[in-house]
Design a protein around this motif. Structure first.
Motif, PDB file in Angstrom:
ATOM      1  N   LEU C 101       9.534   1.307 -10.673  1.00 29.28           N
ATOM      2  CA  LEU C 101      10.532   0.898 -11.659  1.00 29.28           C
ATOM      3  C   LEU C 101      11.894   1.466 -11.312  1.00 29.28           C
ATOM      4  O   LEU C 101      12.914   0.783 -11.393  1.00 29.28           O
ATOM      5  CB  LEU C 101      10.122   1.369 -13.058  1.00 29.28           C
ATOM      6  CG  LEU C 101       9.175   0.473 -13.827  1.00 29.28           C
ATOM      7  CD1 LEU C 101       8.847   1.108 -15.159  1.00 29.28           C
ATOM      8  CD2 LEU C 101       9.796  -0.894 -14.028  1.00 29.28           C
ATOM      9  N   LEU C 105      15.322  -0.486 -10.622  1.00 22.71           N
ATOM     10  CA  LEU C 105      16.456  -0.350 -11.529  1.00 22.71           C
ATOM     11  C   LEU C 105      17.616   0.375 -10.889  1.00 22.71           C
ATOM     12  O   LEU C 105      18.585   0.716 -11.553  1.00 22.71           O
ATOM     13  CB  LEU C 105      16.011   0.397 -12.791  1.00 22.71           C
ATOM     14  CG  LEU C 105      15.169  -0.450 -13.731  1.00 22.71           C
ATOM     15  CD1 LEU C 105      14.592   0.412 -14.830  1.00 22.71           C
ATOM     16  CD2 LEU C 105      16.009  -1.537 -14.341  1.00 22.71           C
ATOM     17  N   LYS C 113      21.748  -1.239 -17.528  1.00 22.56           N
ATOM     18  CA  LYS C 113      21.736  -0.139 -18.496  1.00 22.56           C
ATOM     19  C   LYS C 113      20.811  -0.466 -19.658  1.00 22.56           C
ATOM     20  O   LYS C 113      20.063   0.375 -20.148  1.00 22.56           O
ATOM     21  CB  LYS C 113      23.159   0.087 -19.033  1.00 22.56           C
ATOM     22  CG  LYS C 113      23.835   1.275 -18.453  1.00 22.56           C
ATOM     23  CD  LYS C 113      24.994   1.721 -19.330  1.00 22.56           C
ATOM     24  CE  LYS C 113      25.370   3.160 -19.001  1.00 22.56           C
ATOM     25  NZ  LYS C 113      26.433   3.649 -19.844  1.00 22.56           N
ATOM     26  N   MET C 114      20.883  -1.718 -20.077  1.00 24.78           N
ATOM     27  CA  MET C 114      20.042  -2.156 -21.175  1.00 24.78           C
ATOM     28  C   MET C 114      18.580  -2.066 -20.791  1.00 24.78           C
ATOM     29  O   MET C 114      17.750  -1.580 -21.546  1.00 24.78           O
ATOM     30  CB  MET C 114      20.408  -3.612 -21.524  1.00 24.78           C
ATOM     31  CG  MET C 114      19.820  -4.074 -22.823  1.00 24.78           C
ATOM     32  SD  MET C 114      20.498  -3.097 -24.157  1.00 24.78           S
ATOM     33  CE  MET C 114      19.255  -3.268 -25.368  1.00 24.78           C
ATOM     34  N   LEU C 115      18.279  -2.526 -19.584  1.00 23.12           N
ATOM     35  CA  LEU C 115      16.894  -2.491 -19.109  1.00 23.12           C
ATOM     36  C   LEU C 115      16.368  -1.070 -19.069  1.00 23.12           C
ATOM     37  O   LEU C 115      15.246  -0.797 -19.462  1.00 23.12           O
ATOM     38  CB  LEU C 115      16.800  -3.127 -17.716  1.00 23.12           C
ATOM     39  CG  LEU C 115      16.646  -4.643 -17.710  1.00 23.12           C
ATOM     40  CD1 LEU C 115      16.773  -5.165 -16.297  1.00 23.12           C
ATOM     41  CD2 LEU C 115      15.296  -5.034 -18.283  1.00 23.12           C
ATOM     42  N   ARG C 116      17.198  -0.175 -18.545  1.00 20.25           N
ATOM     43  CA  ARG C 116      16.740   1.217 -18.466  1.00 20.25           C
ATOM     44  C   ARG C 116      16.419   1.750 -19.854  1.00 20.25           C
ATOM     45  O   ARG C 116      15.424   2.424 -20.060  1.00 20.25           O
ATOM     46  CB  ARG C 116      17.814   2.087 -17.824  1.00 20.25           C
ATOM     47  CG  ARG C 116      17.989   1.818 -16.353  1.00 20.25           C
ATOM     48  CD  ARG C 116      19.093   2.679 -15.799  1.00 20.25           C
ATOM     49  NE  ARG C 116      19.476   2.263 -14.468  1.00 20.25           N
ATOM     50  CZ  ARG C 116      20.657   2.484 -13.937  1.00 20.25           C
ATOM     51  NH1 ARG C 116      21.578   3.133 -14.643  1.00 20.25           N
ATOM     52  NH2 ARG C 116      20.923   2.084 -12.715  1.00 20.25           N
ATOM     53  N   THR C 117      17.289   1.430 -20.799  1.00 14.50           N
ATOM     54  CA  THR C 117      17.023   1.885 -22.154  1.00 14.50           C
ATOM     55  C   THR C 117      15.739   1.284 -22.696  1.00 14.50           C
ATOM     56  O   THR C 117      14.951   1.960 -23.337  1.00 14.50           O
ATOM     57  CB  THR C 117      18.182   1.501 -23.089  1.00 14.50           C
ATOM     58  OG1 THR C 117      19.393   1.869 -22.459  1.00 14.50           O
ATOM     59  CG2 THR C 117      18.059   2.197 -24.417  1.00 14.50           C
ATOM     60  N   LEU C 118      15.526   0.020 -22.404  1.00 18.11           N
ATOM     61  CA  LEU C 118      14.313  -0.626 -22.902  1.00 18.11           C
ATOM     62  C   LEU C 118      13.056   0.050 -22.379  1.00 18.11           C
ATOM     63  O   LEU C 118      12.119   0.299 -23.115  1.00 18.11           O
ATOM     64  CB  LEU C 118      14.302  -2.104 -22.498  1.00 18.11           C
ATOM     65  CG  LEU C 118      15.254  -3.001 -23.290  1.00 18.11           C
ATOM     66  CD1 LEU C 118      15.177  -4.423 -22.801  1.00 18.11           C
ATOM     67  CD2 LEU C 118      14.932  -2.939 -24.771  1.00 18.11           C
ATOM     68  N   PHE C 119      13.066   0.370 -21.085  1.00 17.47           N
ATOM     69  CA  PHE C 119      11.877   1.020 -20.537  1.00 17.47           C
ATOM     70  C   PHE C 119      11.730   2.435 -21.051  1.00 17.47           C
ATOM     71  O   PHE C 119      10.628   2.967 -21.089  1.00 17.47           O
ATOM     72  CB  PHE C 119      11.915   1.027 -19.001  1.00 17.47           C
ATOM     73  CG  PHE C 119      11.482  -0.270 -18.394  1.00 17.47           C
ATOM     74  CD1 PHE C 119      12.410  -1.138 -17.841  1.00 17.47           C
ATOM     75  CD2 PHE C 119      10.149  -0.634 -18.400  1.00 17.47           C
ATOM     76  CE1 PHE C 119      12.012  -2.341 -17.293  1.00 17.47           C
ATOM     77  CE2 PHE C 119       9.743  -1.841 -17.856  1.00 17.47           C
ATOM     78  CZ  PHE C 119      10.671  -2.691 -17.300  1.00 17.47           C
ATOM     79  N   TYR C 120      12.828   3.015 -21.456  1.00 21.69           N
ATOM     80  CA  TYR C 120      12.761   4.387 -21.963  1.00 21.69           C
ATOM     81  C   TYR C 120      12.352   4.415 -23.424  1.00 21.69           C
ATOM     82  O   TYR C 120      11.959   5.450 -23.950  1.00 21.69           O
ATOM     83  CB  TYR C 120      14.126   5.061 -21.788  1.00 21.69           C
ATOM     84  CG  TYR C 120      14.094   6.538 -22.010  1.00 21.69           C
ATOM     85  CD1 TYR C 120      14.668   7.109 -23.142  1.00 21.69           C
ATOM     86  CD2 TYR C 120      13.466   7.384 -21.097  1.00 21.69           C
ATOM     87  CE1 TYR C 120      14.632   8.473 -23.336  1.00 21.69           C
ATOM     88  CE2 TYR C 120      13.425   8.742 -21.301  1.00 21.69           C
ATOM     89  CZ  TYR C 120      14.012   9.280 -22.423  1.00 21.69           C
ATOM     90  OH  TYR C 120      13.964  10.638 -22.616  1.00 21.69           O
ATOM     91  N   LEU C 121      12.445   3.272 -24.074  1.00 21.09           N
ATOM     92  CA  LEU C 121      12.166   3.180 -25.503  1.00 21.09           C
ATOM     93  C   LEU C 121      10.834   3.798 -25.950  1.00 21.09           C
ATOM     94  O   LEU C 121      10.802   4.564 -26.907  1.00 21.09           O
ATOM     95  CB  LEU C 121      12.195   1.707 -25.910  1.00 21.09           C
ATOM     96  CG  LEU C 121      12.842   1.422 -27.257  1.00 21.09           C
ATOM     97  CD1 LEU C 121      14.243   1.942 -27.271  1.00 21.09           C
ATOM     98  CD2 LEU C 121      12.862  -0.068 -27.500  1.00 21.09           C
ATOM     99  N   ILE C 183      13.147   7.628 -15.428  1.00 22.56           N
ATOM    100  CA  ILE C 183      14.522   8.093 -15.533  1.00 22.56           C
ATOM    101  C   ILE C 183      14.759   9.252 -14.579  1.00 22.56           C
ATOM    102  O   ILE C 183      15.793   9.342 -13.929  1.00 22.56           O
ATOM    103  CB  ILE C 183      14.825   8.538 -16.980  1.00 22.56           C
ATOM    104  CG1 ILE C 183      15.032   7.326 -17.873  1.00 22.56           C
ATOM    105  CG2 ILE C 183      16.033   9.409 -17.036  1.00 22.56           C
ATOM    106  CD1 ILE C 183      16.322   6.602 -17.587  1.00 22.56           C
ATOM    107  N   LEU C 186      14.939   7.921 -11.146  1.00 23.45           N
ATOM    108  CA  LEU C 186      16.169   7.154 -11.010  1.00 23.45           C
ATOM    109  C   LEU C 186      17.348   8.069 -10.749  1.00 23.45           C
ATOM    110  O   LEU C 186      18.159   7.839  -9.849  1.00 23.45           O
ATOM    111  CB  LEU C 186      16.381   6.343 -12.286  1.00 23.45           C
ATOM    112  CG  LEU C 186      17.458   5.269 -12.261  1.00 23.45           C
ATOM    113  CD1 LEU C 186      17.261   4.372 -11.075  1.00 23.45           C
ATOM    114  CD2 LEU C 186      17.395   4.466 -13.539  1.00 23.45           C
TER     115      LEU C 186
END
Lengths: 461, 284, 310
Positions: C101, C105, C113-121, C183, C186
């Motif tokens: 991932l 990313l 940025k949105m995607l990273r946040t989504l996976f971190y959710l 994260i 990343l």
């Protein structure tokens, strides 16, 4: 240089502020605690418990695992107690249900336990025998409070003859049924004292398969499924040796022939898909039932509270006692929760009054509003029963009374201190046994292991 | 020209494919959460329906205010904010000092202590529960916030490690410049190092805030008064014996997790810079 | 001016010496270590040789707890099996998944940025809420997963309600939280100097080569660290059994299929009144963790590359 110096100063000031704030918080917090909840932090009274003289200012605290709503009702009810005991303030200490045990334990060990708190029967035995609870034997004998209760109840709250707690509410276990589903299958509503044979027959007739969707005839709630203790009802009612040889102070367990016969019948029903298996575990089975998805549903009578309050208007349900052996005698589960106090409670007389109040008035007032369970005190459940009849559920009252009046009472789990070791053998192998997939000698092996655990415990204590 | 163009095209297609795949994957992964959102808007009974209702037939927006009110959300929110901020401050201060010392100050035993601190992460956290509880009881600190806040001022192995690694990536010449001006370690830490390790500090802020926000066991055993409860306890109290209102529970949970989520999104850049220090230094 | 020079030459007082200052600086950790590590450890070792219900005075019983654990207790072998399987499933998969991932990313594409946040959710969601949610999702009849599978005509397994699939279901929930590892990877990747990649481009390397020859070696310290922390965390997991597979108030069912050792400790101590026994299990868990960590460390020299530093 000047700028960095300034930044350092700012930082230093911030640090000091942080320290100061936390100090304030600590002080503020402990001030608050000394104001309102010394009931809890010193296990009894705040202010002066002066010798005689004018009304003393006392705060007594209690704790339950009931819902927020019910807790508030209980608190309201205690206002009357406060009126009859001037100077007394009753305080509620909340606790989430799931870790009630942890919380109580830590409170007792730090001597900050509430003055009176709800307990399960096994806790009273465990904590009482290890000397952490207040011994009510004398007071109870003086007052004759034991006559209040149903037969065979209060003995289980004693350890070596000493009374460490008071029964509060009794739980009974039965089968809720969906009237519409039974009507559709052309079945008559079951009567109290019906047999396991009939129950399983009903389950078969109520099982439905519509395409991919399979509806079981009988759903067993996760905590009231066919475990050894519930199967024991069949054995006991058939006149055979029950699973445990007593409710407390168990010496051995037995899997009699009737016991095994019941296991076999249930196993077959599970294999055929009429009854949910041992592992069936749903977050909110009661909602499923209310939605009409479960023709029959084993559960404790407290589910009725939710059904009455939340079920859809057109949902008709009934309740019947837990099935026994065909042609057998009455036998039912004994499961009682109650109240206890920590050993160092400050004003036992006051607490005793409070406990009596709980039995006589509090339950009468609160239960009709949230009808969860019948009180263990025989004469004081009338308001509760009346409420149920009012809601159209005479069958619930009948079923419960039928079971409460049974002479043969059986425990719902191990209550003695070896419970953990013994139950481990049940958790570890009962599934295949009741599901009908276990090998033949497995029940005997389990019984043997449990008995070994019991003897091990008895030998070293 | 055409070479550059086709390279750009390749990159664009690559990004497009990658992006689409990731969006689909994230959607699949987040389905439980999406379900949670819909559950928060439904009536309690329709949560259980077969087949599941994706879009609620009726929108029960009132689940939110009702759910929040049922657990006295706002006062507990303030409590939790207070505790979390205090813990964040505590960790930043203590871990900075300790991390700096382990990175920069040559004192005897520093390597051993480093390994001991980091190694202490191996001890199952359950061990400390009852002994530390008795300690606080003896100090009469029950039903206060002390047991929840003080540990944050005693440093955490992970954050200390993070800061140490970060500082080790800063050339010593910075320190030396300050030393020539007569600065001692304290001055160096605050004036030279702190500004540079900002990303690591922000990482700690984010992670510790989240940890404090979600902390359950400690508040459970230390906080007796309902007024002092944190949000984690309040939300957990939804599971009553008789009737669980799942829809309100989900609604409250969604609001509960909002602050940590916002914090992450906003501070993402620093968060990743802070963790980047771990790349080249590892455990030495 | 002169004063400054002489100041530096003067013999430093003891509170100005590095030794003293150093210990002053690490004082918070020293105190923390004493209170939260050393003291509980000693206490735990002591109590592991006793029988204690958490309240009454403890009774010394020697090795009885350990003997019981390794011979009679039916839950212990199952706990060991469940714990090892769980660790073996979650740690490698989370590492690999997180790494992949992160690689994907690590580009500056639109909405990254949105995607990273989504996976971190999933990581942000409090674990209690997440577990309750997953219990719903896993329900064999009306849960999300089986309903979806039904659309494709597949009859879904019983997930948490069967001895065979319960542990796997629990592992999946853990892997769902891959965001935090992602994260970390990343951010590690982003601090790899781009010069390395540019140099590789000049030599004509393709993406796969760049990944295996540059990214992975440069990331090896982080991978190593994440492996260790991942192991330590996985061995200590105890929320999932309690919330996902709870039977009659006790987690870890069915048939102890998900009875992780850390949960066993909690269960024996708080549900079973057997605090001494629980401490004995803590010791066993601690030793297991230490052994695994040591093994990983021992082999670290083979595959971890450190840039010269300090």
């Amino acid at each position: 240089m000047k700028r960095t110096m300034k930044r350092t100063r700012v930082f230093a000031v911030l640090c000091a502020l942080a320290m100061g704030l936390s100090l304030l918080a600590g002080c503020g917090a402990s001030d608050k605690s000394s104001d309102s909840s010394t009931g809890s932090s010193s296990g009894g009274t705040s202010g002066d418990a002066g010798t005689g003289g004018a009304t003393k200012e006392i705060t007594v605290s209690f704790m339950t695992w009931e819902s927020e709503a019910m807790n508030q009702l209980i608190l309201q009810s205690f206002k009357k107690f406060e009126e009859s005991h001037p100077g007394v303030t009753v305080e509620l200490i909340p606790s989430p249900l799931t870790d009630y045990g942890t919380k109580i334990k830590s409170m007792i060990s730090s001597k900050t336990a509430p003055d009176v708190f709800m307990v399960g029967n096994d806790w009273v035995i465990q904590y009482g025998s290890s000397g952490n609870l207040y011994d009510w034997t004398e007071k109870a004998a003086e007052d004759g409070i034991e006559e209040l209760y149903y037969p065979g109840v209060v003995e289980n709250w004693k350890v070596d003859g000493k009374l460490y707690g008071f029964p509060g509410l009794l739980n009974t276990y039965g089968v809720f049924y969906n009237k519409a589903a039974l009507d559709e299958a052309g079945l008559e509503y079951p009567k109290d004292g019906w047999s396991l044979e009939q129950c399983l027959e009903y389950a078969q007739k109520l099982t439905k398969d519509e395409g991919d969707k399979h509806t079981y005839g009988l759903y067993t709630n996760q905590s009231q499924r066919f475990d050894p203790f519930f199967v024991s009802i069949y054995a006991a009612s058939a006149g055979d040796v029950p699973f445990t040889d007593s409710i407390t102070n168990v010496q051995s367990v037995t899997a009699s022939d009737s016991f095994k016969k019941a296991v076999q019948m249930i196993g077959e029903a599970i294999q055929n898909g009429y009854v949910t298996d041992n592992e069936w575990n749903v977050s909110n089975a009661s909602t499923m039932f209310m939605e009409g998805q479960c023709p029959m549903f084993t559960a404790g009578q407290w589910f009725a509270d939710e059904f009455i309050r939340n079920a859809p208007e057109d949902f008709e349900w009934g309740f019947v006692s837990w099935p026994i052996a065909e042609g057998g005698t009455r036998a039912s589960i004994y499961d009682c929760t109650g109240w206890a106090s920590p050993k160092d409670v400050e004003d036992p007389d006051l607490i005793y009054d409070m406990i009596k109040f709980i039995h006589t008035e509090m339950y009468s007032e609160v239960l009709p509003q949230t009808p969860v369970a019948p009180p263990a005190a025989t004469d004081y459940g009338q308001a509760y029963y009346d409420k149920l009849v009012e809601e159209g559920h005479q069958d619930l009252v009948d079923g419960m009374t039928y079971m409460l009046e049974a002479e043969t009472k059986l425990p719902v789990r191990f209550l003695d201190p070896f419970a953990s070791d013994a139950s481990a053998f049940i958790t570890d192998g009962w599934g295949p046994i009741i599901n009908g997939t276990a090998a033949d000698g497995d029940i005997d092996a389990m019984v043997e292991n449990i008995n070994k655990a019991i003897t091990n415990y008895r030998e070293s204590h | 020209m055409s070479v550059i163009k086709s390279k750009k095209k390749k990159r664009f297609i690559g990004n497009l494919l990658r992006g689409s795949f990731l969006w689909i994957l994230s959607f699949a992964m987040l389905m439980p959460l999406l379900w949670m959102v819909t559950a928060a808007l439904k009536s309690n009974s329709s949560i259980m329906s077969i087949p599941p209702e994706w879009i609620p037939k009726e929108f029960h927006w009132e689940n939110f205010p009702e759910g929040l009110a049922a657990v006295s959300f706002f006062p507990r929110f303030l409590n939790t904010v207070f505790i979390s901020i205090m813990c964040v401050i505590g960790q930043v201060i203590s871990c900075s000092f300790v991390g700096y010392a382990l990175a920069r100050i040559r004192f005897p035993g520093r390597k051993i202590w480093f390994y001991l601190f980091v190694g202490s992460m191996m001890l199952p956290s359950m061990v400390g529960l009852i002994p530390v509880y008795r300690l606080w009881t003896a100090l009469k600190a029950l039903n206060t916030y002390w047991p929840l806040i003080v540990p944050a001022f005693l440093g955490s192995p992970f954050y200390t490690f993070l800061i140490r690694q970060f500082i080790m990536g800063i050339p010593r010449s910075f320190d030396d410049a300050a030393k020539i001006d007569g600065a001692g370690h304290v001055r160096i830490l605050f004036q030279v190092i702190m500004p540079i390790i900002k990303p690591a500090v922000i990482t700690i802020v984010i992670m510790q805030f989240q940890a404090s926000w979600n902390e359950y066991l400690s508040p459970l055993i230390y906080l007796i008064d309902g007024k002092k409860w944190t949000l984690s306890l309040a939300v957990a109290s939804y599971s009553t014996l008789y009737a669980v209102e799942w829809n309100k529970f989900m609604a409250t949970d969604l609001v509960y997790m909002l602050p940590t989520l916002i914090l992450f999104f906003v501070a993402q850049k620093y968060f990743m810079q802070g963790l980047g220090s771990l790349t080249t230094s590892g455990l030495k | 001016m002169n004063n400054k020079k002489t100041k530096v030459v003067q013999k430093r007082r003891f509170w100005q010496r590095d030794g003293f200052i150093g210990y002053m600086f690490i004082l918070p950790s020293l105190i923390g270590f004493a209170i939260f590590v050393a003291y509980p450890l000693v206490v735990a070792i002591f109590y592991s040789f006793t029988e204690w219900d958490g309240l009454s005075p403890a009774k010394f019983v020697g090795l009885k707890n350990y003997i019981y654990m390794f011979t009679t207790d039916p839950s212990f072998p199952k706990a060991i099996k469940a714990t090892f399987l769980y660790v073996l499933m979650t740690v490698p998969l989370t590492l690999v998944f997180g790494l992949l991932l992160a690689v994907m990313l690590n580009h500056n594409m639109f909405s990254v940025k949105m995607l990273r946040t989504l996976f971190y959710l999933p990581v942000v969601l409090p674990s209690v809420a997440a577990l309750v949610l997953w219990k719903f999702v896993y329900d064999p009849s009306y849960g999300l997963i089986n309903q979806l599978l039904a659309i494709f005509g597949i009859k879904g397994p019983k997930w948490l309600q069967s001895e065979d699939t319960a542990l796997v279901s629990m592992a999946i929930v853990s892997i769902w939280g891959v965001g935090s590892m992602m994260i970390i990877f990343l951010s590690g990747m982003q601090s790899i100097s781009s010069e390395l990649y540019e140099a590789a481009d000049v030599d004509g390397a393709n993406s796969i080569q760049k990944f295996f020859r540059i990214t992975i070696p440069m990331m090896s310290p982080v991978l190593f660290l994440q492996l260790i922390t991942g192991l330590i965390t996985a061995f200590q997991a105890f929320n999932p059994p309690q919330l996902l597979t709870n039977y009659s108030g006790v987690g870890g069912g069915p048939n102890y299929a998900t009875y992780l050792l850390a949960y066993s400790i909690y269960d024996k101590a708080f549900n079973g009144f057997k605090y001494g026994y629980a401490m004995a299990q803590v010791m066993v868990l601690f030793v297991i963790i230490m052994i695994f960590t040591a093994i990983v460390f021992r082999f670290s020299n083979a595959y971890v590359y450190y840039e010269s530093n300090d």
